[in-house]
Design a protein around this motif. Structure first.
Motif, mmCIF file in Angstrom:
data_model
loop_
_atom_site.group_PDB
_atom_site.id
_atom_site.type_symbol
_atom_site.label_atom_id
_atom_site.label_comp_id
_atom_site.label_asym_id
_atom_site.label_seq_id
_atom_site.Cartn_x
_atom_site.Cartn_y
_atom_site.Cartn_z
ATOM 1 N N GLY A 422 77.583 67.036 92.516
ATOM 2 C CA GLY A 422 78.258 68.177 91.300
ATOM 3 C C GLY A 422 77.356 69.863 91.315
ATOM 4 O O GLY A 422 75.853 70.046 92.176
ATOM 5 N N GLY A 423 77.910 69.739 90.505
ATOM 6 C CA GLY A 423 77.291 71.518 89.860
ATOM 7 C C GLY A 423 78.036 72.739 90.534
ATOM 8 O O GLY A 423 79.286 72.508 91.453
ATOM 9 N N HIS A 424 77.799 73.598 90.802
ATOM 10 C CA HIS A 424 77.788 74.867 90.438
ATOM 11 C C HIS A 424 77.608 75.756 91.549
ATOM 12 O O HIS A 424 76.276 75.569 92.107
ATOM 13 N N PRO A 453 84.667 62.379 94.643
ATOM 14 C CA PRO A 453 86.140 62.379 94.430
ATOM 15 C C PRO A 453 86.446 63.123 92.802
ATOM 16 O O PRO A 453 87.638 63.240 93.315
ATOM 17 N N HIS A 454 85.834 63.342 91.923
ATOM 18 C CA HIS A 454 86.435 63.625 91.594
ATOM 19 C C HIS A 454 84.925 65.090 90.891
ATOM 20 O O HIS A 454 84.097 65.192 89.965
ATOM 21 N N PRO A 455 85.342 66.303 92.026
ATOM 22 C CA PRO A 455 83.893 67.230 91.175
ATOM 23 C C PRO A 455 83.785 67.520 89.815
ATOM 24 O O PRO A 455 84.884 68.360 89.495
ATOM 25 N N GLU A 456 82.840 67.692 89.428
ATOM 26 C CA GLU A 456 81.933 67.733 87.947
ATOM 27 C C GLU A 456 81.141 68.876 88.010
ATOM 28 O O GLU A 456 80.225 68.641 88.663
ATOM 29 N N TYR A 457 81.197 69.361 87.477
ATOM 30 C CA TYR A 457 79.679 70.597 86.383
ATOM 31 C C TYR A 457 79.551 69.705 85.006
ATOM 32 O O TYR A 457 80.403 69.416 84.791
ATOM 33 N N GLY A 458 77.778 69.850 84.950
ATOM 34 C CA GLY A 458 77.550 69.489 83.315
ATOM 35 C C GLY A 458 77.713 67.747 83.071
ATOM 36 O O GLY A 458 77.758 66.983 82.035
ATOM 37 N N LEU A 459 77.676 67.236 84.457
ATOM 38 C CA LEU A 459 78.239 65.455 84.387
ATOM 39 C C LEU A 459 76.702 65.131 84.098
ATOM 40 O O LEU A 459 75.828 65.353 84.217
ATOM 41 N N LYS A 467 73.290 51.231 92.331
ATOM 42 C CA LYS A 467 74.492 52.110 92.683
ATOM 43 C C LYS A 467 74.853 53.019 92.007
ATOM 44 O O LYS A 467 73.635 52.932 91.256
ATOM 45 N N LEU A 468 74.831 54.095 92.440
ATOM 46 C CA LEU A 468 75.375 55.496 91.763
ATOM 47 C C LEU A 468 76.635 55.852 90.528
ATOM 48 O O LEU A 468 77.333 55.476 90.959
ATOM 49 N N TYR A 469 75.985 55.777 89.032
ATOM 50 C CA TYR A 469 77.394 56.287 88.776
ATOM 51 C C TYR A 469 77.630 57.431 88.238
ATOM 52 O O TYR A 469 76.191 57.810 87.756
ATOM 53 N N LEU A 470 78.438 58.127 87.814
ATOM 54 C CA LEU A 470 78.794 58.967 87.817
ATOM 55 C C LEU A 470 79.804 59.686 86.061
ATOM 56 O O LEU A 470 80.435 58.862 86.499
ATOM 57 N N VAL A 471 79.150 60.011 85.080
ATOM 58 C CA VAL A 471 79.844 59.593 83.775
ATOM 59 C C VAL A 471 79.607 60.778 83.267
ATOM 60 O O VAL A 471 78.455 62.233 83.472
ATOM 61 N N GLY A 472 81.392 61.835 82.136
ATOM 62 C CA GLY A 472 80.923 62.430 81.867
ATOM 63 C C GLY A 472 81.134 63.415 82.542
ATOM 64 O O GLY A 472 81.786 63.750 83.633
ATOM 65 N N GLY A 473 81.136 64.838 82.017
ATOM 66 C CA GLY A 473 81.737 66.268 82.429
ATOM 67 C C GLY A 473 83.089 67.216 82.102
ATOM 68 O O GLY A 473 82.868 66.054 80.620
ATOM 69 N N GLN A 474 84.096 67.223 82.716
ATOM 70 C CA GLN A 474 85.324 68.012 82.071
ATOM 71 C C GLN A 474 86.433 66.439 82.295
ATOM 72 O O GLN A 474 87.320 66.911 81.009
ATOM 73 N N ARG A 497 85.909 62.680 76.268
ATOM 74 C CA ARG A 497 84.532 63.342 77.570
ATOM 75 C C ARG A 497 83.908 63.816 77.108
ATOM 76 O O ARG A 497 83.332 64.395 75.800
ATOM 77 N N ARG A 498 82.022 64.248 77.968
ATOM 78 C CA ARG A 498 81.252 64.319 77.197
ATOM 79 C C ARG A 498 80.492 65.456 78.426
ATOM 80 O O ARG A 498 79.889 65.534 79.437
ATOM 81 N N MET A 499 81.033 66.761 77.665
ATOM 82 C CA MET A 499 79.821 67.675 78.676
ATOM 83 C C MET A 499 78.784 67.433 78.072
ATOM 84 O O MET A 499 77.840 67.637 77.381
ATOM 85 N N GLU A 500 77.598 67.907 79.304
ATOM 86 C CA GLU A 500 76.240 68.248 79.374
ATOM 87 C C GLU A 500 76.000 66.928 78.238
ATOM 88 O O GLU A 500 74.950 67.663 77.119
#
Length: 583
Positions: A422-424, A453-459, A467-474, A497-500
């Motif tokens: 992710g990221g900008h 599958p769900h592109p994000e920033y601040g996650l 395994k790789l777990y992705l949590v947070g973001g928008q 939701r959990r931003m940054e």
């Protein structure tokens, strides 16, 4: 000037190059054989002509030998049968130049020789080199080696890996060959880090079954070490009848020998990873350090970070040290290259070596004994630059650039590879990056692994069970990526939701900390889908803003977490989390 005035005049002269020139002259004397008065002989018969005074200046072993009434004092040749020519040559070179080359091939022999001859500085350098090489596949051997040669730092860090990664350790060949006394000492350690109830029992069974005949007699002692109560007479009788048992047979015999109402839960140990929360933002940047102990469910505040006007930095854990890198000044928004290091054992901060590139909203991870800093903002668009810090060499080194520079992304290590998600990107970070970039340090190369599958920033990304777990973001979505199968799975959603946010894994659970508004406070744990995988969150007061912890578990029960987590005041966001093994 009068004679009287001249007599009161003095000048303290100090030649800055004196020590280096003396050392250089002694090296020339040694090379040419000038003024040498003793010869060192290696195990292979190689001779090294040296000076007693120089050897004594660097080694208390030689100082005692040449000053006390010892037989060697009168000999022109000192035989050293335990040291080969290559290692003895390296030692002599160190004495006359202050330098020597430490490699993976010679480090153990060099440390042994330095320990024997009491070259303490060189021994310490070799010890630091071995700490750099520590991993789960060599920590048992390193620990034994450290005990033998009284290397306290190496012993401490090897034990940290043994206790914190015990389940991984049981899968290594080295574990099957460990001796009984060493295994018993590990199992008796109060803070061995296991979260499955049968992990310790499986380890004991695997070790015994590997070489049943000589080890079967130790089984009952090992079961006592893990607090598993069995009927000793029943088990002994069964074992006497079945020599050469397989793992399954041993497990069956132990089950039938368990005392009534005593299950496998008796072998569960304390959970001793602590959760560190570094900084954050609460109307202004915070420099506080807070540590949460999951056993006592208590918060302890550590020493504040010295740089208190700094935000948007990143953190990474290497051994007992938390590296805080980069960020920017709140007033100027100028990117920083500064590094601060927090030692969790001593609760002390030290300033580290500045990075090559100042940056903020970047990623950082620990990999192969080094700290990697990736991407982030420098001025306008995010940078592609990546660098790593080697604590042994105390220097930063550039490596291959990312394929796409990103800011406010997340990174973690899975199977010795760095995954950046992710990221900008673009000028001022106007676009969200959907691809996952992977870095392989063995070939110094970046590649695109998959598409998120769900592109994000601040996650946040967390490595758990390879395994790789992705949590947070928008969003509240939790995604899981399996690199071995190249498969994505969507897990259960978070409550909010959990931003940054900050996240870390402890004992098979993912902790996510951040602030959110609450309409209703609760002091009860809220569980969702307890059958396979679930999130639960804890809050302690009815307030509009408060610090919370969301916990995701990949098992169907949590023995140690069915209690309220105490709230951390004040409510903060953009804090950084790391889990540290306590030993």
């Amino acid at each position: 000037m009068s004679g009287k005035a001249q007599s009161g005049y003095s000048y303290e002269f100090c030649d800055a190059s004196h020590s280096s020139e003396v050392l250089e002259a002694l090296h020339e004397f040694h090379s040419s054989g000038l003024f040498t008065d003793v010869t060192l002989q290696s195990s292979s018969g190689q001779l090294f002509h040296c000076h007693k005074a120089v050897l004594s200046a660097r080694s208390s072993y030689f100082k005692v030998m040449f000053t006390l009434d010892m037989r060697e004092r009168l000999n022109d040749t000192i035989n050293l049968p335990c040291i080969n020519g290559e290692i003895l040559g390296a030692l002599v070179s160190y004495v006359y130049t202050s330098k020597t080359s430490i490699t993976q091939n010679n480090v153990q022999s060099l440390l042994e020789a330095a320990d024997l001859l009491q070259f303490n500085s060189l021994k310490k350098a070799c010890e630091s080199f071995l700490i750099h090489l520590l991993d789960v596949d060599n920590c048992l051997g390193m620990h034994s080696f450290a005990e033998l040669h009284v290397c306290s730092d190496l012993q401490h860090e090897a034990l940290r890996i043994i206790l914190s990664r015990f389940e991984e350790l049981t899968l290594q060949e080295e574990f099957l060959e460990v001796d009984f006394q060493k295994l018993m000492g590990i199992l008796e350690t109060e803070n061995i880090n296991v979260w499955k109830e049968v992990t310790l029992l499986d380890a004991v069974i695997k070790w015994v079954a590997h070489d049943t005949a000589p080890r079967i007699d130790h089984l009952q002692e090992l079961l006592k070490c893990i607090h598993l109560e069995v009927d000793d007479a029943c088990l002994k009788t069964a074992l006497d009848l079945r020599k050469g048992c397989s793992e399954n047979k041993l497990r069956s015999l132990i089950r039938t020998s368990l005392k009534p109402s005593k299950g496998f839960s008796q072998c569960c140990k304390k959970l001793t990873c602590s959760l560190y929360v570094i900084g954050g933002y609460y109307w202004h940047p915070l420099c506080e350090v807070h540590m949460w102990d999951p056993v006592s469910n208590t918060w302890v505040q550590g020493k504040d970070m010295p740089d208190f006007e700094r935000e948007s930095y990143n953190v990474a854990l290497l051994g007992p040290d938390i590296y805080v890198t980069g960020g920017y000044r709140t007033q100027t928004v100028d990117a920083l290259d500064t590094v601060w290091i927090y030692n969790t054992d001593s609760d002390e901060w030290t300033e580290g070596c500045p990075m090559i590139t100042a940056r903020y909203y970047h990623c950082s991870v620990a990999l192969r004994g080094c700290i990697y800093v990736i991407g982030g903002y420098t001025t306008g668009a995010p940078t592609q630059e990546t660098e790593f810090y080697d604590p042994l060499k105390r220097r930063w080194f550039p490596v291959a650039d990312m394929i796409q520079g990103v800011g406010n992304a997340t990174a973690c290590v899975v199977n010795d590879r760095v995954y950046v998600t992710g990221g900008h990107y673009g000028y001022r970070g106007t676009c969200t990056y959907e691809k996952i970039q992977t870095y392989r340090p063995d070939i110094n190369e970046w590649s695109i692994t998959t598409i998120c599958p769900h592109p994000e920033y601040g996650l946040c990304s967390v490595s758990l069970n390879n395994k790789l777990y992705l949590v947070g973001g928008q969003t509240t979505i939790t995604d899981c990526y399996d690199p071995e199968r190249d498969e994505w799975r969507q897990m259960c959603a978070m409550k909010e939701r959990r931003m940054e946010c900050g996240s870390a894994a402890i004992n098979g659970c993912i902790y996510v900390a951040d602030v959110r508004p609450l309409l209703f406070g609760s002091s009860q744990i809220m569980l969702e889908n307890m059958i396979i995988r679930f999130w639960f969150h804890i809050s302690s007061k009815r307030e509009t803003n408060q610090q919370e912890f969301f916990i995701f578990s990949s098992v169907n029960h949590l023995n140690c977490y069915h209690e309220n987590l105490r709230r951390l005041d004040p409510a903060i966001y953009n804090s950084k989390l790391v889990s540290v093994m306590s030993i």
